[in-house]
Each structure stands twice: as structure tokens, then as C-alpha cells.
Design a protein around this motif. Structure first.
Motif, PDB file in Angstrom:
ATOM      1  N   LEU A   1       0.858  -1.185   0.000  1.00 47.51           N
ATOM      2  CA  LEU A   1       0.000   0.000   0.000  1.00 47.51           C
ATOM      3  C   LEU A   1       0.891   1.232   0.000  1.00 47.51           C
ATOM      4  O   LEU A   1       2.030   1.184   0.476  1.00 47.51           O
ATOM      5  CB  LEU A   1      -0.956   0.016   1.195  1.00 47.51           C
ATOM      6  N   ARG A   2       0.373   2.318  -0.571  1.00 46.23           N
ATOM      7  CA  ARG A   2       1.204   3.515  -0.724  1.00 46.23           C
ATOM      8  C   ARG A   2       0.427   4.775  -0.396  1.00 46.23           C
ATOM      9  O   ARG A   2      -0.806   4.819  -0.484  1.00 46.23           O
ATOM     10  CB  ARG A   2       1.739   3.608  -2.155  1.00 46.23           C
ATOM     11  N   SER A   3       1.178   5.778  -0.014  1.00 47.37           N
ATOM     12  CA  SER A   3       0.654   7.132   0.168  1.00 47.37           C
ATOM     13  C   SER A   3       1.389   8.046  -0.806  1.00 47.37           C
ATOM     14  O   SER A   3       2.055   7.575  -1.729  1.00 47.37           O
ATOM     15  CB  SER A   3       0.862   7.586   1.621  1.00 47.37           C
TER      16      SER A   3
ATOM     17  N   THR B   1     -10.235  -7.119   0.836  1.00 48.11           N
ATOM     18  CA  THR B   1     -11.462  -6.551   1.380  1.00 48.11           C
ATOM     19  C   THR B   1     -11.153  -5.457   2.393  1.00 48.11           C
ATOM     20  O   THR B   1     -11.777  -4.384   2.398  1.00 48.11           O
ATOM     21  CB  THR B   1     -12.306  -7.652   2.031  1.00 48.11           C
ATOM     22  N   TYR B   2     -10.174  -5.718   3.249  1.00 48.81           N
ATOM     23  CA  TYR B   2      -9.767  -4.712   4.233  1.00 48.81           C
ATOM     24  C   TYR B   2      -9.204  -3.465   3.541  1.00 48.81           C
ATOM     25  O   TYR B   2      -9.546  -2.330   3.894  1.00 48.81           O
ATOM     26  CB  TYR B   2      -8.730  -5.304   5.188  1.00 48.81           C
ATOM     27  N   LEU B   3      -8.349  -3.675   2.545  1.00 52.75           N
ATOM     28  CA  LEU B   3      -7.733  -2.547   1.846  1.00 52.75           C
ATOM     29  C   LEU B   3      -8.763  -1.749   1.056  1.00 52.75           C
ATOM     30  O   LEU B   3      -8.668  -0.515   0.965  1.00 52.75           O
ATOM     31  CB  LEU B   3      -6.636  -3.057   0.915  1.00 52.75           C
ATOM     32  N   GLU B   4      -9.746  -2.421   0.476  1.00 59.18           N
ATOM     33  CA  GLU B   4     -10.784  -1.725  -0.289  1.00 59.18           C
ATOM     34  C   GLU B   4     -11.627  -0.823   0.609  1.00 59.18           C
ATOM     35  O   GLU B   4     -12.124   0.210   0.158  1.00 59.18           O
ATOM     36  CB  GLU B   4     -11.669  -2.742  -1.001  1.00 59.18           C
TER      37      GLU B   4
ATOM     38  N   ASN C   1      -8.189   6.540   2.297  1.00 60.22           N
ATOM     39  CA  ASN C   1      -7.441   7.301   3.297  1.00 60.22           C
ATOM     40  C   ASN C   1      -5.932   7.150   3.139  1.00 60.22           C
ATOM     41  O   ASN C   1      -5.170   7.865   3.811  1.00 60.22           O
ATOM     42  CB  ASN C   1      -7.839   6.842   4.713  1.00 60.22           C
ATOM     43  N   PHE C   2      -5.495   6.227   2.284  1.00 61.29           N
ATOM     44  CA  PHE C   2      -4.065   5.934   2.203  1.00 61.29           C
ATOM     45  C   PHE C   2      -3.255   7.090   1.615  1.00 61.29           C
ATOM     46  O   PHE C   2      -2.106   7.284   1.980  1.00 61.29           O
ATOM     47  CB  PHE C   2      -3.823   4.671   1.372  1.00 61.29           C
ATOM     48  N   THR C   3      -3.852   7.842   0.692  1.00 63.50           N
ATOM     49  CA  THR C   3      -3.099   8.891  -0.003  1.00 63.50           C
ATOM     50  C   THR C   3      -2.502   9.895   0.971  1.00 63.50           C
ATOM     51  O   THR C   3      -1.347  10.316   0.816  1.00 63.50           O
ATOM     52  CB  THR C   3      -4.011   9.624  -1.002  1.00 63.50           C
ATOM     53  N   ASP C   4      -3.245  10.277   1.987  1.00 59.86           N
ATOM     54  CA  ASP C   4      -2.777  11.279   2.956  1.00 59.86           C
ATOM     55  C   ASP C   4      -2.313  10.655   4.263  1.00 59.86           C
ATOM     56  O   ASP C   4      -2.090  11.380   5.250  1.00 59.86           O
ATOM     57  CB  ASP C   4      -3.900  12.291   3.241  1.00 59.86           C
ATOM     58  N   SER C   5      -2.157   9.344   4.293  1.00 63.47           N
ATOM     59  CA  SER C   5      -1.758   8.673   5.530  1.00 63.47           C
ATOM     60  C   SER C   5      -0.287   8.930   5.842  1.00 63.47           C
ATOM     61  O   SER C   5       0.535   9.136   4.946  1.00 63.47           O
ATOM     62  CB  SER C   5      -1.989   7.161   5.422  1.00 63.47           C
TER      63      SER C   5
ATOM     64  N   ASP D   1      -1.788  -0.230   8.957  1.00 67.59           N
ATOM     65  CA  ASP D   1      -2.762  -0.819   8.040  1.00 67.59           C
ATOM     66  C   ASP D   1      -2.179  -2.055   7.350  1.00 67.59           C
ATOM     67  O   ASP D   1      -2.908  -3.016   7.079  1.00 67.59           O
ATOM     68  CB  ASP D   1      -3.178   0.214   6.991  1.00 67.59           C
ATOM     69  N   ALA D   2      -0.879  -2.043   7.058  1.00 72.12           N
ATOM     70  CA  ALA D   2      -0.249  -3.214   6.448  1.00 72.12           C
ATOM     71  C   ALA D   2      -0.305  -4.402   7.387  1.00 72.12           C
ATOM     72  O   ALA D   2      -0.623  -5.534   6.971  1.00 72.12           O
ATOM     73  CB  ALA D   2       1.196  -2.895   6.073  1.00 72.12           C
ATOM     74  N   ILE D   3      -0.025  -4.178   8.657  1.00 66.55           N
ATOM     75  CA  ILE D   3      -0.072  -5.269   9.638  1.00 66.55           C
ATOM     76  C   ILE D   3      -1.498  -5.768   9.815  1.00 66.55           C
ATOM     77  O   ILE D   3      -1.741  -6.983   9.918  1.00 66.55           O
ATOM     78  CB  ILE D   3       0.520  -4.786  10.976  1.00 66.55           C
TER      79      ILE D   3
END
Length: 279
Positions: free
Chosen positions: A38-40, A170-173, A178-182, A190-192
Motif C-alpha cells: 500500500l502507498r501514500s 477486502t480490508y484494503l478496499e 485514506n491511504f493517499t494522505d496517511s 494498516d499493512a499489519i
């Protein structure tokens, strides 16, 4: 898993327009241990599940450093992933030696996809049985790509591959907007959490997962087990504190339901054929 005469060669098309050997390679990715990314705007986080073949053996490495600004997480045949990560490392070294600048992430991903595609068009080769999540940072920002054994590649905000990866997806979707500004720490958390979704009942410990980070001012590196375990303990203790807070509300709800049931018994009708109310 033999189907018919059309799956004995990677260059043979079936009447339905399918290359079964390529599909088998993609199936090998699904059988591998889970890997997520996942990325921001400024950071990319990779995570994977460490699985050992037996209690007496160590786990195989699933996250590889390619360069200071690029790393990969793999799912599928680890030997193929090791070969491809070495190829990527060589490409980065050659580019840096020639141009004295880091290799752009998108260009490396295209070169990797071209290398995988050749194996789908030569009868004396087989497709690579591994999927790669490529995390990198260059002048255009943070990037997360998925390279498929078929030679296709896609850029994602967040993605998961491997066995039981659908639970992580499902969790990531639910949270990807919110990931962009995390922040970096929120991405790691969130990765864990996404990795925990793939375990399905197993206890999450730092010994069975690996987390790696790359970002602005932070070269690609894997977090040590102590740091990961500390993060796990932090949000698990937070969840335990939230659970007792909800118990009084549940008890109050049960008392109210009991009072309503008593009032209904006293004032309700006495029809024998009436069905009880569902609560």
C-alpha cells in the motif's frame, strides 16, 4: 490438473483463446504465502507472511531490496522471485553506472514485464511462477506495481496477492481512500492489519510477518521484529480497551429487551396460533 492436449506447451492456444500454462503459473501465485502493498504520497509499505515448511526449518525470504529506492515482495515460487530480483538489481546498477541517477520505477517494471512476456512465447521456456509487488520512489512520487506471470503489469494504490489474499483485499478496499494522505506509521499499521486478515484465526506475531518501508528521505529497508511486535502490541491493547467499554451497553440492551418481553407477556393477546416475535 491436466486438462487436455492444449496445456502441454506454453505456445499452444486452446480453441477458447487461452494459454493454459500461463494460467497455471498465475495459479502458482495464488498458492504462495500472502504479500500486500500500500502507498501514500510519500511512502510505500510492503508486507508478507513468513511460512516455514516445517517447525524445524526457517522461513524463506519473501521481500528483497533491489536498490535504495526500490524493493519487491513476492508470492509464488520463491526461486523464480530470487532470480527476477537479481535481474532487477543488475538493471538498477547498470542504469546508475551509465546515467549517474536512480532508475525510474516505471521503466524497471516495464523491463520486468517484457522479460516475463518472453517466457510466454518460447516453446523451450516456461512462465515465471511468481507475482511481484514492486514498491518504489522516484521523481514522480511513490509507486506500487504488480507484475503478473503473463507479462502484464498494473499500478495500484493498495493490493494483495497470494493465498487468502481476498480477505486482505477486502480490508484494503474499505480503507484505501485514506491511504493517499496517511502517515508512514498509519500505513505500517494498516499493512499489519491487512496481514492479520489473511491469517484467519492464527495469532499475529512479528515472527510470522515481515514489513518493509521506502519513502521520502527513507531508503528501502525491512523493520526489525522488535519494532513490528511493538506496533502489534499497541493496537491489540487498544482493541482490548475498547471491548470492555461496549459490554455495559450490551448489558443495558439486554435488560431493556427483558423488560419489553415481560410487558408483552402481560399485555399481549392470548392467541394460540400467533408466532413469537423475533428479537
Amino acid at each position: 490438473m491436466f486438462r487436455n492436449q492444449y496445456d502441454t506447451d506454453v505456445t499452444t492456444w486452446s480453441p477458447a483463446g487461452r494459454l493454459f500454462q500461463v494460467e497455471y503459473a498465475m495459479e502458482a501465485v495464488k498458492q504462495g504465502s500472502a504479500a500486500i502493498g500500500l502507498r501514500s504520497k510519500t511512502h510505500v509499505v510492503l508486507g508478507c507472511v513468513n511460512k516455514a515448511n516445517s517447525e524445524l526449518s526457517s522461513h524463506q525470504k519473501k521481500i528483497f531490496k533491489v536498490d535504495d529506492h526500490i524493493g519487491v515482495a513476492i508470492a509464488g515460487l520463491t526461486a523464480d522471485g530470487r532470480v527476477l530480483s537479481r535481474y532487477m538489481r543488475n538493471e538498477c546498477i547498470n542504469y546508475s553506472f551509465t546515467y549517474e541517477s536512480p532508475l525510474p520505477v516505471g521503466r524497471l517494471v516495464v523491463q520486468l514485464a517484457d522479460k516475463a512476456q518472453v517466457c510466454t512465447q518460447r516453446s523451450w521456456k516456461r512462465p515465471y511462477g511468481v507475482g511481484l509487488l514492486v514498491a518504489g520512489l522516484d521523481e514522480s512520487g511513490a509507486h506500487l506495481y504488480y507484475n503478473c506471470p503473463s507479462g502484464n503489469y498494473f499500478e495500484y494504490q493498495a493490493f494483495a496477492i497470494g493465498s487468502r489474499s481476498q480477505a486482505a483485499k477486502t480490508y484494503l478496499e474499505r480503507r484505501f481512500e485514506n491511504f493517499t494522505d496517511s502517515s508512514r506509521d498509519d500505513l505500517v499499521k494498516d499493512a499489519i492489519m491487512a496481514i492479520r486478515e489473511t491469517l484467519q484465526g492464527e495469532t499475529l506475531k512479528s515472527s510470522i510477518c515481515t514489513i518493509a518501508v521506502v519513502g521520502v528521505g527513507e531508503p528501502f529497508h525491512a523493520l526489525d521484529q522488535g519494532t513490528v511486535q511493538q506496533i502489534i502490541d499497541t493496537f491489540e491493547s487498544a482493541e482490548e480497551q475498547e471491548d470492555p467499554a461496549t459490554e455495559p451497553d450490551a448489558a443495558t440492551g439486554q435488560e431493556a429487551a427483558a423488560e419489553q418481553g415481560t410487558a408483552a407477556d402481560q399485555g399481549g393477546s392470548t392467541d394460540e396460533g400467533a408466532a413469537p416475535m423475533d428479537i
